[in-house]
Write a protein that holds these residues in place. Sequence first.
Motif, short mmCIF file in Angstrom:
data_model
loop_
_atom_site.label_atom_id
_atom_site.label_comp_id
_atom_site.label_asym_id
_atom_site.label_seq_id
_atom_site.Cartn_x
_atom_site.Cartn_y
_atom_site.Cartn_z
N GLY A 74 0.83 -1.21 0.00
CA GLY A 74 0.00 0.00 0.00
C GLY A 74 0.86 1.26 0.00
O GLY A 74 0.59 2.21 -0.74
N GLN A 75 1.91 1.24 0.83
CA GLN A 75 2.83 2.38 0.86
C GLN A 75 3.53 2.54 -0.48
O GLN A 75 3.70 3.66 -0.98
N LEU A 76 3.94 1.41 -1.09
CA LEU A 76 4.60 1.47 -2.38
C LEU A 76 3.66 2.04 -3.43
O LEU A 76 4.06 2.89 -4.24
N ASP A 77 2.40 1.58 -3.43
CA ASP A 77 1.42 2.10 -4.39
C ASP A 77 1.23 3.60 -4.19
O ASP A 77 1.14 4.35 -5.16
N THR A 78 1.18 4.03 -2.92
CA THR A 78 1.05 5.45 -2.63
C THR A 78 2.25 6.22 -3.16
O THR A 78 2.10 7.27 -3.79
N CYS A 79 3.44 5.68 -2.89
CA CYS A 79 4.67 6.34 -3.35
C CYS A 79 4.72 6.39 -4.88
O CYS A 79 5.12 7.40 -5.46
N VAL A 80 4.32 5.29 -5.52
CA VAL A 80 4.33 5.26 -6.99
C VAL A 80 3.34 6.29 -7.52
O VAL A 80 3.63 7.01 -8.48
N ASP A 138 4.32 14.01 -13.43
CA ASP A 138 3.38 14.73 -14.29
C ASP A 138 3.46 16.23 -14.05
O ASP A 138 3.47 17.03 -15.00
N GLU A 139 3.53 16.62 -12.77
CA GLU A 139 3.65 18.04 -12.45
C GLU A 139 4.95 18.60 -12.99
O GLU A 139 4.99 19.72 -13.52
N THR A 140 6.04 17.83 -12.85
CA THR A 140 7.34 18.27 -13.35
C THR A 140 7.29 18.43 -14.87
O THR A 140 7.81 19.41 -15.41
N ALA A 141 6.65 17.48 -15.54
CA ALA A 141 6.52 17.57 -17.00
C ALA A 141 5.70 18.80 -17.38
O ALA A 141 6.04 19.52 -18.34
N ALA A 142 4.62 19.05 -16.61
CA ALA A 142 3.80 20.23 -16.90
C ALA A 142 4.60 21.51 -16.68
O ALA A 142 4.53 22.45 -17.49
N VAL A 143 5.36 21.56 -15.58
CA VAL A 143 6.18 22.74 -15.29
C VAL A 143 7.26 22.91 -16.36
O VAL A 143 7.52 24.02 -16.83
#
Length: 175
Positions: free
Chosen positions: A90-96, A104-109
Amino acid sequence: MKWQGLLVISIILACAGLGLLIFQKREEELILLKNSSFLEIKVRVSTDVLSEYQDDVTTLQADLEVSKKQAEDLKTVAEKAQADYNAKKGQLDTCVGDMKRVTDETAAVENEKKNVEDWFNGEKGKWTQETDVLKKQLAEFSKLCNFVVKTSEEGMKLTRLYQMDLFSFHAYDKR
């Protein structure tokens, strides 16, 4: 004498028969003694084998109980490991998910930055072109100065102002 001979013969025959009967009984007794000895040995061996089997059964039952306890312990450990695995997954899924969101935010920026840089470079090119045109115009001698009387005070001021503006513009350009 007949009678006495017959009595002696019958006694001898009775003794012989009795001796033969005693001999047969002894033979039977020896056979029974051998059989009883064999049966005693067989009973002792069977008792020993049975006691070994009972010892094996006791040992196997103890091993079975130990194995059951170990199986229960392993089951408990496996359940705990499964719970830890599920929590870590669950933690891994959250981190992923967070990493994907950040990517995505970095790509948008980055895209926005590229767009701003492109716009900036376009504007810079326009302004550079415009400043080059203005510098060229400023560097050229104004046709108005031909018509201004340079001997008059206002004419000198105008031509001086024109030259001062040219000087101050070049000083500003070098900063």
